[in-house]
Each structure stands twice: as structure tokens, then as C-alpha cells.
Design a protein around this motif. Structure first.
Motif, PDB file in Angstrom:
ATOM      1  N   TRP A 143       0.835  -1.205   0.000  1.00 40.72           N
ATOM      2  CA  TRP A 143       0.000   0.000   0.000  1.00 40.72           C
ATOM      3  C   TRP A 143       0.870   1.254   0.000  1.00 40.72           C
ATOM      4  O   TRP A 143       0.550   2.257  -0.632  1.00 40.72           O
ATOM      5  CB  TRP A 143      -0.966   0.018   1.197  1.00 40.72           C
ATOM      6  CG  TRP A 143      -0.284   0.214   2.520  1.00 40.72           C
ATOM      7  CD1 TRP A 143       0.174  -0.746   3.361  1.00 40.72           C
ATOM      8  CD2 TRP A 143       0.043   1.467   3.133  1.00 40.72           C
ATOM      9  NE1 TRP A 143       0.765  -0.180   4.462  1.00 40.72           N
ATOM     10  CE2 TRP A 143       0.700   1.184   4.362  1.00 40.72           C
ATOM     11  CE3 TRP A 143      -0.156   2.803   2.790  1.00 40.72           C
ATOM     12  CZ2 TRP A 143       1.162   2.166   5.220  1.00 40.72           C
ATOM     13  CZ3 TRP A 143       0.305   3.791   3.648  1.00 40.72           C
ATOM     14  CH2 TRP A 143       0.949   3.467   4.847  1.00 40.72           C
ATOM     15  N   ASN A 144       2.009   1.175   0.704  1.00 40.29           N
ATOM     16  CA  ASN A 144       2.921   2.302   0.798  1.00 40.29           C
ATOM     17  C   ASN A 144       3.639   2.531  -0.536  1.00 40.29           C
ATOM     18  O   ASN A 144       3.846   3.670  -0.951  1.00 40.29           O
ATOM     19  CB  ASN A 144       3.934   2.018   1.916  1.00 40.29           C
ATOM     20  CG  ASN A 144       4.442   3.265   2.575  1.00 40.29           C
ATOM     21  OD1 ASN A 144       4.286   4.370   2.070  1.00 40.29           O
ATOM     22  ND2 ASN A 144       5.090   3.094   3.712  1.00 40.29           N
ATOM     23  N   LEU A 145       4.010   1.450  -1.207  1.00 45.26           N
ATOM     24  CA  LEU A 145       4.610   1.549  -2.540  1.00 45.26           C
ATOM     25  C   LEU A 145       3.649   2.179  -3.536  1.00 45.26           C
ATOM     26  O   LEU A 145       4.033   3.060  -4.315  1.00 45.26           O
ATOM     27  CB  LEU A 145       5.010   0.162  -3.049  1.00 45.26           C
ATOM     28  CG  LEU A 145       6.377  -0.352  -2.687  1.00 45.26           C
ATOM     29  CD1 LEU A 145       6.535  -1.798  -3.125  1.00 45.26           C
ATOM     30  CD2 LEU A 145       7.448   0.501  -3.309  1.00 45.26           C
ATOM     31  N   ILE A 146       2.410   1.723  -3.512  1.00 45.70           N
ATOM     32  CA  ILE A 146       1.399   2.264  -4.435  1.00 45.70           C
ATOM     33  C   ILE A 146       1.187   3.748  -4.172  1.00 45.70           C
ATOM     34  O   ILE A 146       1.116   4.551  -5.107  1.00 45.70           O
ATOM     35  CB  ILE A 146       0.082   1.466  -4.322  1.00 45.70           C
ATOM     36  CG1 ILE A 146       0.289   0.051  -4.862  1.00 45.70           C
ATOM     37  CG2 ILE A 146      -1.051   2.178  -5.063  1.00 45.70           C
ATOM     38  CD1 ILE A 146      -0.857  -0.899  -4.590  1.00 45.70           C
ATOM     39  N   LEU A 147       1.126   4.115  -2.908  1.00 43.43           N
ATOM     40  CA  LEU A 147       0.969   5.528  -2.547  1.00 43.43           C
ATOM     41  C   LEU A 147       2.158   6.350  -3.038  1.00 43.43           C
ATOM     42  O   LEU A 147       1.981   7.419  -3.635  1.00 43.43           O
ATOM     43  CB  LEU A 147       0.814   5.667  -1.027  1.00 43.43           C
ATOM     44  CG  LEU A 147       0.593   7.069  -0.485  1.00 43.43           C
ATOM     45  CD1 LEU A 147      -0.727   7.625  -0.992  1.00 43.43           C
ATOM     46  CD2 LEU A 147       0.622   7.049   1.039  1.00 43.43           C
ATOM     47  N   MET A 148       3.363   5.834  -2.825  1.00 46.91           N
ATOM     48  CA  MET A 148       4.564   6.542  -3.253  1.00 46.91           C
ATOM     49  C   MET A 148       4.606   6.685  -4.775  1.00 46.91           C
ATOM     50  O   MET A 148       4.844   7.774  -5.305  1.00 46.91           O
ATOM     51  CB  MET A 148       5.807   5.794  -2.779  1.00 46.91           C
ATOM     52  CG  MET A 148       7.107   6.423  -3.201  1.00 46.91           C
ATOM     53  SD  MET A 148       8.471   5.339  -2.740  1.00 46.91           S
ATOM     54  CE  MET A 148       9.753   6.053  -3.718  1.00 46.91           C
TER      55      MET A 148
END
Length: 192
Positions: A143-148
Motif C-alpha cells: 500500500w505504501n509503494l502504491i501511494l509513493m
């Protein structure tokens, strides 16, 4: 119009790149401050590091300009004391090459906001690949990768695409770009 770069094209591109190299150097601390807000908000301003390629290409409109501009801007940032050191040069090559490939895909004949935004996205993807090589993003949750990634691509579109196009459009209206290339009615139509 001659497609190969001449000396004045190269000099104008390098001057544009050095101006952006200084901006890149000054942008680093701002990026650091914005990163304290969390949730990858700083990625929304990451697109500034892709803008030299798009602005130089929009002004000169010849093959090789985007790569030359981004590499020269990275060297400028490095020379001006950029905080990321020699890694900046690797990012410049990757980001410039990605933008250059997008412009080449359109045979260097499209100068609209869509194509410039795609070049910004290409540079963003190249920077993400280089970031992955350095190893710090592989540890992030999905989820953090997608957000970044999403924030970096949005920032690339807004800054290296839309903002770059607006800068060059304003320069064209002043007549400054006539010094490096005459503006024709087809050029104005391509802005739409």
C-alpha cells in the motif's frame, strides 16, 4: 528544420540545464521539509527533478535535447553541491533517457501537454527503478509503494508536464524562443 543539434542548440540546452541544476539544488531542502509530513506527500513535488528535460525539449524540439538537458542539470546540481552526490548523475541519465524515449516514440513531432506529461511519467518510472536499485523502496509495504508511486507520477505530470508546458507557452508569447527557433502557426496549433 534541421533535426541534428548544432552548437547553439547545445549551448542553450546546457544553459537551461544549469539553471534547473541550481533549482534542483535549492529544491532538495524543500523536499526534505515536505517529507516530514509523511504519507509520501513529498513525492508530489518530486517532478521538479524531471523538468529540465521537458522544458529544454519544448524549446529546442530536437532529438537528444531531453537527455542532454537532464544529464547536464544533474551535473549542475552535483557541481552546486547537491546533497545526493554522484547518485544524482545516475538519476539524470535514467530520467533523461526515459523522457527522450517518449519523445522519440512520437518521432519528435508532438509538443503538446499530453506528450510532455508522458515524458514526465517516463522519468518518474526511471527514477523509481533507480530508487529500487538503491534498495530502500523494496522494504515498503504494498500500500505504501502504491501511494509513493502514485504521488510521484502525479507530481511528474503536474510539474514536468503541465508546469513545463505553461512555462514554455509563456516564453513563446514573449518571443524569447524565436531566438532559438522561429515559431510558426503550426507550433501554436500544437499547443492545444
Amino acid at each position: 528544420m534541421r533535426k541534428s543539434l548544432n552548437l547553439s542548440d547545445i549551448l542553450v540546452t546546457v544553459i537551461i540545464a544549469l539553471i534547473f541544476g541550481l533549482i534542483y539544488k535549492l529544491w532538495g531542502p524543500l523536499y526534505g521539509i515536505v517529507s516530514t509530513f509523511g504519507l509520501h506527500i513529498e513525492q508530489l513535488i518530486y517532478g521538479m527533478w524531471f523538468i529540465a528535460a521537458t522544458v529544454a525539449y519544448l524549446i529546442i524540439r530536437k532529438p537528444g535535447v531531453a537527455l542532454l538537458a537532464e544529464v547536464a542539470a544533474a551535473h549542475g546540481e552535483f557541481i552546486f553541491g547537491g546533497e545526493w552526490g554522484v547518485a544524482t548523475l545516475l538519476f539524470g541519465i535514467g530520467q533523461g533517457l526515459a523522457a527522450e524515449l517518449i519523445f522519440a516514440a512520437f518521432r519528435y513531432k508532438k509538443f503538446n501537454m499530453f506528450v510532455v506529461s508522458l515524458a514526465g511519467i517516463g522519468s518518474a518510472i526511471a527514477s523509481i527503478v533507480i530508487d529500487y536499485y538503491y534498495g530502500y523502496i523494496g522494504d515498503l509495504a504494498l500500500w505504501n509503494l502504491i501511494l509513493m508511486f502514485s504521488a510521484r507520477i502525479i507530481g511528474a505530470i503536474l510539474i514536468a508536464g503541465v508546469f513545463a508546458r505553461l512555462i514554455v507557452t509563456a516564453l513563446e508569447k514573449t518571443g524569447v524562443t524565436n531566438l532559438v527557433r522561429p515559431v510558426s502557426s503550426d507550433d501554436y496549433k500544437s499547443l492545444d
